[in-house]
Design a protein around this motif. Sequence first.
Motif, short mmCIF file in Angstrom:
data_model
loop_
_atom_site.label_atom_id
_atom_site.label_comp_id
_atom_site.label_asym_id
_atom_site.label_seq_id
_atom_site.Cartn_x
_atom_site.Cartn_y
_atom_site.Cartn_z
N ALA A 272 0.80 -1.24 0.00
CA ALA A 272 0.00 0.00 0.00
C ALA A 272 0.83 1.28 0.00
CB ALA A 272 -0.96 0.00 1.20
N PHE A 273 2.10 1.21 0.45
CA PHE A 273 2.92 2.42 0.40
C PHE A 273 3.11 2.91 -1.04
CE2 PHE A 273 5.01 0.77 4.51
CZ PHE A 273 4.18 1.54 5.31
N ALA A 274 2.85 2.05 -2.01
CA ALA A 274 2.96 2.46 -3.42
C ALA A 274 2.13 3.71 -3.66
CB ALA A 274 2.50 1.33 -4.34
N GLY A 275 0.94 3.74 -3.06
CA GLY A 275 0.06 4.90 -3.26
C GLY A 275 0.72 6.19 -2.80
N LEU A 276 1.45 6.12 -1.69
CA LEU A 276 2.09 7.34 -1.18
C LEU A 276 3.17 7.84 -2.15
CD1 LEU A 276 2.51 6.51 2.63
CD2 LEU A 276 0.73 7.89 1.52
N GLY A 312 -4.68 -10.67 11.04
CA GLY A 312 -3.86 -10.99 9.88
C GLY A 312 -3.39 -9.78 9.10
N HIS A 313 -3.72 -8.58 9.55
CA HIS A 313 -3.35 -7.38 8.79
C HIS A 313 -2.13 -6.73 9.40
CE1 HIS A 313 -7.15 -7.37 6.43
NE2 HIS A 313 -7.52 -8.11 7.46
N ASP A 314 -1.21 -6.33 8.53
CA ASP A 314 0.00 -5.65 8.99
C ASP A 314 -0.34 -4.39 9.75
OD1 ASP A 314 2.16 -7.15 8.16
OD2 ASP A 314 2.11 -6.33 6.13
N ARG A 344 -5.32 4.66 10.06
CA ARG A 344 -6.19 4.37 11.20
C ARG A 344 -7.66 4.30 10.80
NH1 ARG A 344 -3.59 8.96 14.86
NH2 ARG A 344 -1.88 7.79 15.85
N VAL A 345 -8.37 3.39 11.44
CA VAL A 345 -9.82 3.34 11.24
C VAL A 345 -10.44 4.60 11.82
CG1 VAL A 345 -11.94 2.08 11.77
CG2 VAL A 345 -9.82 0.82 11.30
N GLU A 346 -10.00 4.98 13.05
CA GLU A 346 -10.45 6.25 13.64
C GLU A 346 -9.27 7.21 13.56
OE1 GLU A 346 -12.18 5.70 17.61
OE2 GLU A 346 -12.23 3.55 17.09
N PRO A 347 -9.34 8.13 12.60
CA PRO A 347 -8.17 8.97 12.30
C PRO A 347 -7.57 9.65 13.52
CG PRO A 347 -9.92 9.34 10.70
CD PRO A 347 -10.48 8.42 11.73
N THR A 357 -3.83 -2.27 5.61
CA THR A 357 -5.09 -2.49 4.91
C THR A 357 -5.92 -1.20 4.90
OG1 THR A 357 -5.01 -4.75 5.68
CG2 THR A 357 -7.13 -3.98 4.85
N VAL A 358 -5.91 -0.50 6.04
CA VAL A 358 -6.65 0.76 6.12
C VAL A 358 -6.06 1.76 5.12
CG1 VAL A 358 -7.25 2.71 7.60
CG2 VAL A 358 -7.32 0.37 8.51
N LEU A 359 -4.73 1.83 5.09
CA LEU A 359 -4.08 2.72 4.13
C LEU A 359 -4.53 2.39 2.71
CD1 LEU A 359 -1.93 4.98 3.58
CD2 LEU A 359 -0.29 3.12 3.21
N ALA A 360 -4.53 1.10 2.40
CA ALA A 360 -4.92 0.68 1.05
C ALA A 360 -6.36 1.11 0.74
CB ALA A 360 -4.77 -0.83 0.91
N PHE A 361 -7.26 0.91 1.70
CA PHE A 361 -8.65 1.34 1.46
C PHE A 361 -8.72 2.84 1.21
CE2 PHE A 361 -10.18 -2.59 3.79
CZ PHE A 361 -10.87 -3.11 2.71
N LYS A 362 -7.92 3.60 1.94
CA LYS A 362 -8.00 5.05 1.79
C LYS A 362 -7.33 5.55 0.52
CE LYS A 362 -8.70 5.96 6.67
NZ LYS A 362 -8.47 6.83 7.81
N LEU A 363 -6.40 4.77 -0.01
CA LEU A 363 -5.68 5.22 -1.20
C LEU A 363 -6.25 4.65 -2.50
CD1 LEU A 363 -1.92 5.15 -0.09
CD2 LEU A 363 -3.57 7.03 0.02
#
Length: 715
Positions: A272-276, A312-314, A344-347, A357-363
């Motif tokens: 997911a860091f790819a998005g950044l 199971g999520h990093d 974060r789920v709650e920012p 996984t949260v990062l991926a969903f947001k990106l």
Amino acid sequence: MAKQKTVHDKLRELGKNLWWSWQPEVTQIFREIDPNLWTDVGHNPVLLLEQYPPDVLEKRASEAVLHTRINWAYRRWQEYMEATDTWGATHAGVLGHRPTAYFSAEFGVHESLPIYSGGLGVLAGDHLKSASDLGIPLVAVGLFYGQGYFQQYLDENGWQQETYTDLKISKLPIEPALSRDGKPVMISVDTRGGKIHARTWRINVGRIPLYLLDTDVPENRDEDRHLTSRLYGGDQRTRIRQEIILGIGGVRALAALGIIPGVIHMNEGHSAFAGLEVIRQRMKEDELSFDEALRETAAMSAFTTHTPVPAGHDRFNAELIEEHLGPQRDELGLRHDSLMSLGRVEPQNQQESFCMTVLAFKLCRRANAVSGLHGVVSRRMWANLWPWRSEEEIPIGHITNGIHVPTWLAAQIRTLYDRVLPLNWYVRTGEPEVWAPVEHLSPGELWETHQTLKSRLITYARNRLIKQARRRDVPETVLAQLSTALDPRVLTIGFARRFAPYKRADLIFRDVDLIGKLMTNPDRPIQFVFAGKSHPADEPGKSILQKIYKLSQQEPFRGKLVFLEDYDINLARHLVQGVDDWLNNPRRPLEASGTSGQKVVLNGVLNCSILDGWWAEAYDGSNGFAIGTGHTHVNQDIQDERDAKSLAAVLENEVIPLFYERDQDDLPQAWIKRMKRAVRTLGWRFNADRMVMDYVSKTYVPAAGGLSCSMDDVV
Ligand SMILES: *Cc1c(COP(=O)(O)O)cnc(C)c1O
């Protein structure tokens, strides 16, 4: 006139593109050159050819009458590489100049390239092969693990031991990736503690280039040279360092190669860091604000989630994030806390760690689970990311996994299909009509073919058992017994996958007496072949493995329950082509999809599975067997107990009677009917061509066109 290519030239070229690995005819050529050596070199043509200087190879090719076949294979490969009339040419044209960049932490393409641990990697490998066959503009990015995953053996107590060997670059079909001006591509990623450097390798998977980053370079400190040595090795710090190389480094490598992706596809959250990094590039090149760049990056990005268990999520703590993403966030113009809130789920929750996984969903504006049921579970699990939405409106869809047919289908069965299916069935596997004529297969012929594959598996298993036992110094009398282990007439059930506890490899042994009775019933016995690795740090997984091993060493299981060590793609192929029945009993709903059961379908093997993952949307009452009714219980022990009872009941009342019900020719007509029904109803849906076509039309094409969708307010 150009010098004619020799046999050696042609075979070397073929061996350097993994296309050969899903062409049974080409594989067969390599095998016939030297069958024993082919086994010894782990099915690696580069190593095989190394032992054969051109003149010796020429002689050998004449002896074995291989010239015509080699020429034919070579010509077919050239035609394949040059084809312009592909499915992708008509359906994915928009990706032509801006391909999809597919990121994954593991790729399971072939046993000779052991940079995968299990289903996630094999799925990624199958994705590339189908993308190649369909002609989809796609490039893949991963890591080169210098020691791969690990090789497994069991000690005399049945406890898993891991060994690691260095993969030798010169002995792999791999070459340095070159930039447009012909220079090897090196990238680096800054951390607060200094730069990490990586070089870039290229592997050809048919038409698809797979780029692998490797930190074993002299520019790095010792610690970092080993960073990419092992897949899923090390601690959280290793993990985040690997993931910045994969994500940030991966996007940089593509840029250095002159590749401008039109779509970013993250296979699981590791990348997911790819998005950044895409955001950073957009800010710099187009002078966008962070928010603008994020919106545009999300519009072109897709995320596939694979894990229905929260653990199971990093997740990384704030210090690890600051140490490794600090320089990146400086360039993005973000405060530490703003970066943290992207994971974060709650920012605003300072207590919450950073979740990939949260990062991926947001990106990513497009997100999908890997089966229908997993979609439901994922929407529930991540509902808090969109607190203003109802559960059905959570923007996570699903694209059910599939397997690459030419990789997993036995050549012998394929020959049968050639006789009854339409001429070009091989490139139309995603169409239901194509499979209808399997009903015309002769039952006797289908059964004979299956028996042949089963005998081959049993011979192979016996040889492996003897080899395994030799290492443990067992007496000759025991070795002699192993050469008659498993009986080709007996109903043979296979179970092979990673030994993660939720997969419950030992479920069937909850009632040892009962299963012992079923296995030794003189009229209708059953036998089991098990295989699978535990993650090196997974003690509960290793205990389950040990339990099965110990049972296999005692009466009444000896010779009827066997454990084959060092599960890999090669062993998987033998198993999914050779058993009668494939057992899958995860704790529902923890199996996101599962794919090994899909591999058995076209080989005429019947699934017996919990209604979880893909099987929950596949089972129709007559195309296999279902364990349980799809209910779950809050109490794990009660659920396990119930499922174990259902499993035993299905075996006793359905599977065993159907298998042993024979006609005057000793054919199990009703069983064969079910085999055909499985092929007909499941073959077209659960294959990777269909899966990749779905990704193209539902995800890649809309994302490449920058088309917005109902997920607009994800970010
Ligand atoms: C297909 C495959 C898997 C995945 O199996 P599941 O049943 O989906 O867990 C794991 N390992 C190997 C080697 C495979 O070929």
